[in-house]
Design a protein around this motif. Structure first.
Motif, PDB file in Angstrom:
ATOM      1  N   PHE A   4       0.876  -1.170   0.000  1.00  0.00           N
ATOM      2  CA  PHE A   4       0.000   0.000   0.000  1.00  0.00           C
ATOM      3  C   PHE A   4       0.912   1.218   0.000  1.00  0.00           C
ATOM      4  O   PHE A   4       1.894   1.265   0.739  1.00  0.00           O
ATOM      5  CB  PHE A   4      -0.873   0.063   1.263  1.00  0.00           C
ATOM      6  CG  PHE A   4      -2.050  -0.865   1.266  1.00  0.00           C
ATOM      7  CD1 PHE A   4      -3.133  -0.648   0.425  1.00  0.00           C
ATOM      8  CD2 PHE A   4      -2.086  -1.947   2.130  1.00  0.00           C
ATOM      9  CE1 PHE A   4      -4.230  -1.500   0.446  1.00  0.00           C
ATOM     10  CE2 PHE A   4      -3.173  -2.805   2.154  1.00  0.00           C
ATOM     11  CZ  PHE A   4      -4.249  -2.575   1.316  1.00  0.00           C
ATOM     12  N   ARG A   5       0.563   2.222  -0.822  1.00  0.00           N
ATOM     13  CA  ARG A   5       1.319   3.481  -0.842  1.00  0.00           C
ATOM     14  C   ARG A   5       0.305   4.626  -0.748  1.00  0.00           C
ATOM     15  O   ARG A   5      -0.697   4.624  -1.454  1.00  0.00           O
ATOM     16  CB  ARG A   5       2.133   3.607  -2.117  1.00  0.00           C
ATOM     17  CG  ARG A   5       2.988   4.874  -2.159  1.00  0.00           C
ATOM     18  CD  ARG A   5       3.879   4.949  -3.392  1.00  0.00           C
ATOM     19  NE  ARG A   5       4.759   3.809  -3.562  1.00  0.00           N
ATOM     20  CZ  ARG A   5       5.906   3.617  -2.917  1.00  0.00           C
ATOM     21  NH1 ARG A   5       6.314   4.475  -2.015  1.00  0.00           N
ATOM     22  NH2 ARG A   5       6.650   2.564  -3.171  1.00  0.00           N
ATOM     23  N   LEU A   6       0.601   5.587   0.116  1.00  0.00           N
ATOM     24  CA  LEU A   6      -0.251   6.755   0.313  1.00  0.00           C
ATOM     25  C   LEU A   6       0.486   7.997  -0.154  1.00  0.00           C
ATOM     26  O   LEU A   6       1.679   8.156   0.124  1.00  0.00           O
ATOM     27  CB  LEU A   6      -0.604   6.935   1.790  1.00  0.00           C
ATOM     28  CG  LEU A   6      -1.585   5.950   2.413  1.00  0.00           C
ATOM     29  CD1 LEU A   6      -0.964   4.585   2.613  1.00  0.00           C
ATOM     30  CD2 LEU A   6      -2.065   6.493   3.741  1.00  0.00           C
ATOM     31  N   GLU A   7      -0.230   8.877  -0.865  1.00  0.00           N
ATOM     32  CA  GLU A   7       0.323  10.147  -1.313  1.00  0.00           C
ATOM     33  C   GLU A   7      -0.677  11.235  -0.942  1.00  0.00           C
ATOM     34  O   GLU A   7      -1.695  11.389  -1.611  1.00  0.00           O
ATOM     35  CB  GLU A   7       0.553  10.127  -2.819  1.00  0.00           C
ATOM     36  CG  GLU A   7       1.570   9.103  -3.286  1.00  0.00           C
ATOM     37  CD  GLU A   7       1.669   9.031  -4.800  1.00  0.00           C
ATOM     38  OE1 GLU A   7       1.521  10.078  -5.472  1.00  0.00           O
ATOM     39  OE2 GLU A   7       1.877   7.918  -5.313  1.00  0.00           O
ATOM     40  N   PRO A   8      -0.400  11.992   0.141  1.00  0.00           N
ATOM     41  CA  PRO A   8      -1.322  13.054   0.537  1.00  0.00           C
ATOM     42  C   PRO A   8      -1.255  14.238  -0.428  1.00  0.00           C
ATOM     43  O   PRO A   8      -0.214  14.489  -1.038  1.00  0.00           O
ATOM     44  CB  PRO A   8      -0.841  13.452   1.932  1.00  0.00           C
ATOM     45  CG  PRO A   8       0.570  12.988   2.016  1.00  0.00           C
ATOM     46  CD  PRO A   8       0.733  11.865   1.041  1.00  0.00           C
ATOM     47  N   GLY A   9      -2.398  14.932  -0.568  1.00  0.00           N
ATOM     48  CA  GLY A   9      -2.433  16.127  -1.401  1.00  0.00           C
ATOM     49  C   GLY A   9      -3.845  16.507  -1.778  1.00  0.00           C
ATOM     50  O   GLY A   9      -4.754  15.673  -1.761  1.00  0.00           O
ATOM     51  N   ASP A  10      -4.029  17.778  -2.115  1.00  0.00           N
ATOM     52  CA  ASP A  10      -5.326  18.289  -2.566  1.00  0.00           C
ATOM     53  C   ASP A  10      -6.455  17.970  -1.598  1.00  0.00           C
ATOM     54  O   ASP A  10      -7.565  17.642  -2.014  1.00  0.00           O
ATOM     55  CB  ASP A  10      -5.681  17.765  -3.966  1.00  0.00           C
ATOM     56  CG  ASP A  10      -4.685  18.221  -5.026  1.00  0.00           C
ATOM     57  OD1 ASP A  10      -4.164  19.343  -4.895  1.00  0.00           O
ATOM     58  OD2 ASP A  10      -4.431  17.451  -5.963  1.00  0.00           O
ATOM     59  N   GLY A  11      -6.179  18.025  -0.306  1.00  0.00           N
ATOM     60  CA  GLY A  11      -7.223  17.800   0.686  1.00  0.00           C
ATOM     61  C   GLY A  11      -7.631  16.351   0.847  1.00  0.00           C
ATOM     62  O   GLY A  11      -8.670  16.053   1.437  1.00  0.00           O
ATOM     63  N   GLY A  12      -6.835  15.445   0.331  1.00  0.00           N
ATOM     64  CA  GLY A  12      -7.154  14.025   0.444  1.00  0.00           C
ATOM     65  C   GLY A  12      -5.909  13.181   0.291  1.00  0.00           C
ATOM     66  O   GLY A  12      -4.786  13.652   0.504  1.00  0.00           O
ATOM     67  N   THR A  13      -6.108  11.946  -0.127  1.00  0.00           N
ATOM     68  CA  THR A  13      -5.011  11.000  -0.215  1.00  0.00           C
ATOM     69  C   THR A  13      -5.198  10.101  -1.430  1.00  0.00           C
ATOM     70  O   THR A  13      -6.272   9.535  -1.632  1.00  0.00           O
ATOM     71  CB  THR A  13      -4.977  10.099   1.044  1.00  0.00           C
ATOM     72  OG1 THR A  13      -4.976  10.925   2.206  1.00  0.00           O
ATOM     73  CG2 THR A  13      -3.772   9.187   1.043  1.00  0.00           C
ATOM     74  N   LYS A  14      -4.137   9.963  -2.222  1.00  0.00           N
ATOM     75  CA  LYS A  14      -4.139   8.951  -3.276  1.00  0.00           C
ATOM     76  C   LYS A  14      -3.634   7.664  -2.630  1.00  0.00           C
ATOM     77  O   LYS A  14      -2.535   7.635  -2.077  1.00  0.00           O
ATOM     78  CB  LYS A  14      -3.228   9.343  -4.437  1.00  0.00           C
ATOM     79  CG  LYS A  14      -3.177   8.274  -5.518  1.00  0.00           C
ATOM     80  CD  LYS A  14      -2.227   8.659  -6.627  1.00  0.00           C
ATOM     81  CE  LYS A  14      -2.101   7.539  -7.649  1.00  0.00           C
ATOM     82  NZ  LYS A  14      -1.065   7.836  -8.643  1.00  0.00           N
ATOM     83  N   LEU A  15      -4.457   6.617  -2.693  1.00  0.00           N
ATOM     84  CA  LEU A  15      -4.083   5.319  -2.143  1.00  0.00           C
ATOM     85  C   LEU A  15      -3.890   4.348  -3.296  1.00  0.00           C
ATOM     86  O   LEU A  15      -4.768   4.207  -4.147  1.00  0.00           O
ATOM     87  CB  LEU A  15      -5.169   4.797  -1.194  1.00  0.00           C
ATOM     88  CG  LEU A  15      -4.944   3.390  -0.634  1.00  0.00           C
ATOM     89  CD1 LEU A  15      -3.675   3.325   0.208  1.00  0.00           C
ATOM     90  CD2 LEU A  15      -6.156   2.948   0.184  1.00  0.00           C
ATOM     91  N   SER A  16      -2.746   3.675  -3.303  1.00  0.00           N
ATOM     92  CA  SER A  16      -2.444   2.658  -4.316  1.00  0.00           C
ATOM     93  C   SER A  16      -2.172   1.330  -3.626  1.00  0.00           C
ATOM     94  O   SER A  16      -1.584   1.297  -2.542  1.00  0.00           O
ATOM     95  CB  SER A  16      -1.205   3.045  -5.124  1.00  0.00           C
ATOM     96  OG  SER A  16      -1.381   4.285  -5.765  1.00  0.00           O
ATOM     97  N   GLN A  17      -2.619   0.262  -4.270  1.00  0.00           N
ATOM     98  CA  GLN A  17      -2.275  -1.090  -3.827  1.00  0.00           C
ATOM     99  C   GLN A  17      -1.618  -1.780  -5.007  1.00  0.00           C
ATOM    100  O   GLN A  17      -2.129  -1.742  -6.131  1.00  0.00           O
ATOM    101  CB  GLN A  17      -3.504  -1.859  -3.359  1.00  0.00           C
ATOM    102  CG  GLN A  17      -3.143  -3.201  -2.746  1.00  0.00           C
ATOM    103  CD  GLN A  17      -4.345  -3.969  -2.222  1.00  0.00           C
ATOM    104  OE1 GLN A  17      -5.484  -3.727  -2.613  1.00  0.00           O
ATOM    105  NE2 GLN A  17      -4.084  -4.903  -1.326  1.00  0.00           N
ATOM    106  N   TRP A  18      -0.483  -2.409  -4.731  1.00  0.00           N
ATOM    107  CA  TRP A  18       0.334  -3.061  -5.763  1.00  0.00           C
ATOM    108  C   TRP A  18       0.657  -4.469  -5.307  1.00  0.00           C
ATOM    109  O   TRP A  18       0.792  -4.731  -4.115  1.00  0.00           O
ATOM    110  CB  TRP A  18       1.610  -2.233  -5.909  1.00  0.00           C
ATOM    111  CG  TRP A  18       2.704  -2.830  -6.739  1.00  0.00           C
ATOM    112  CD1 TRP A  18       2.927  -2.629  -8.067  1.00  0.00           C
ATOM    113  CD2 TRP A  18       3.771  -3.674  -6.296  1.00  0.00           C
ATOM    114  NE1 TRP A  18       4.056  -3.302  -8.470  1.00  0.00           N
ATOM    115  CE2 TRP A  18       4.593  -3.954  -7.393  1.00  0.00           C
ATOM    116  CE3 TRP A  18       4.100  -4.240  -5.056  1.00  0.00           C
ATOM    117  CZ2 TRP A  18       5.717  -4.759  -7.302  1.00  0.00           C
ATOM    118  CZ3 TRP A  18       5.224  -5.044  -4.969  1.00  0.00           C
ATOM    119  CH2 TRP A  18       6.024  -5.295  -6.085  1.00  0.00           C
TER     120      TRP A  18
END
Length: 170
Positions: free
Chosen positions: A105-119
């Motif tokens: 799981f990778r989290l990238e905070p920004g724009d008032g939220g979070t991009k969450l990726s699962q690989w």
């Protein structure tokens, strides 16, 4: 997912992402709580920390119990191999030096939220899928492709479940 013709030994990967309207801290609470995962995963039925571990950290081990209509029930032991609170949570399935799969799981905070990726990456160690390939070696590429598509759907459902919980505050 498009046909790649990948074989198991190629270490094929799949990744899905979603944007979540919640701070990374909230998303991290959910992602790093392995006890929550069976409630959002289509295949994972139960999970528990091993060796007295109370939570994630590099080297911590956990056992997952899975179920799939075509593959039946199975359990695996995983070890956390990457752990950056609020950013990355990754584990290797079975032998960390020759895993049957790797997940992240990778989290990238920004724009008032979070991009969450699962690989995830298949192999290089043997897995339950290896048994199907052994039985039908001429169908290896199709077996790998079908499983990658299943994993993509499952991972998309998992991220949707995390998103619902994070955005609802539940």
């Amino acid at each position: 997912m498009e046909w790649t013709g990948a074989r198991y030994a190629d270490g094929p990967t799949v990744e899905v992402s979603t944007w979540i309207g919640a701070p990374a801290e909230r998303v991290w609470e959910l992602v790093s709580d392995i006890a929550l995962m069976p409630s959002v995963s289509p295949e994972l039925r139960a999970v528990e920390w091993l060796d007295g571990a109370a939570g994630p950290g590099v080297g911590a081990r956990f056992r997952g119990h899975n179920e799939h209509d075509a593959m039946g029930k199975w359990s695996t032991t995983s070890q956390v191999v990457e752990y950056e609170p609020g950013r990355v949570f990754a584990w290797a399935v079975e032998d960390p030096d020759n895993p049957s799969a790797q997940w992240r799981f990778r989290l990238e905070p920004g724009d008032g939220g979070t991009k969450l990726s699962q690989w995830m990456r298949m192999g290089p160690g043997r897995s339950g899928l290896s048994l199907a390939i052994d039985a039908m070696p001429d169908k290896e590429q199709k077996i790998v492709f079908v499983r990658l598509r299943e994993l993509e759907r499952s991972m998309t459902a998992t991220l949707a479940g995390i998103k619902r919980r994070a955005e609802s505050g539940a």
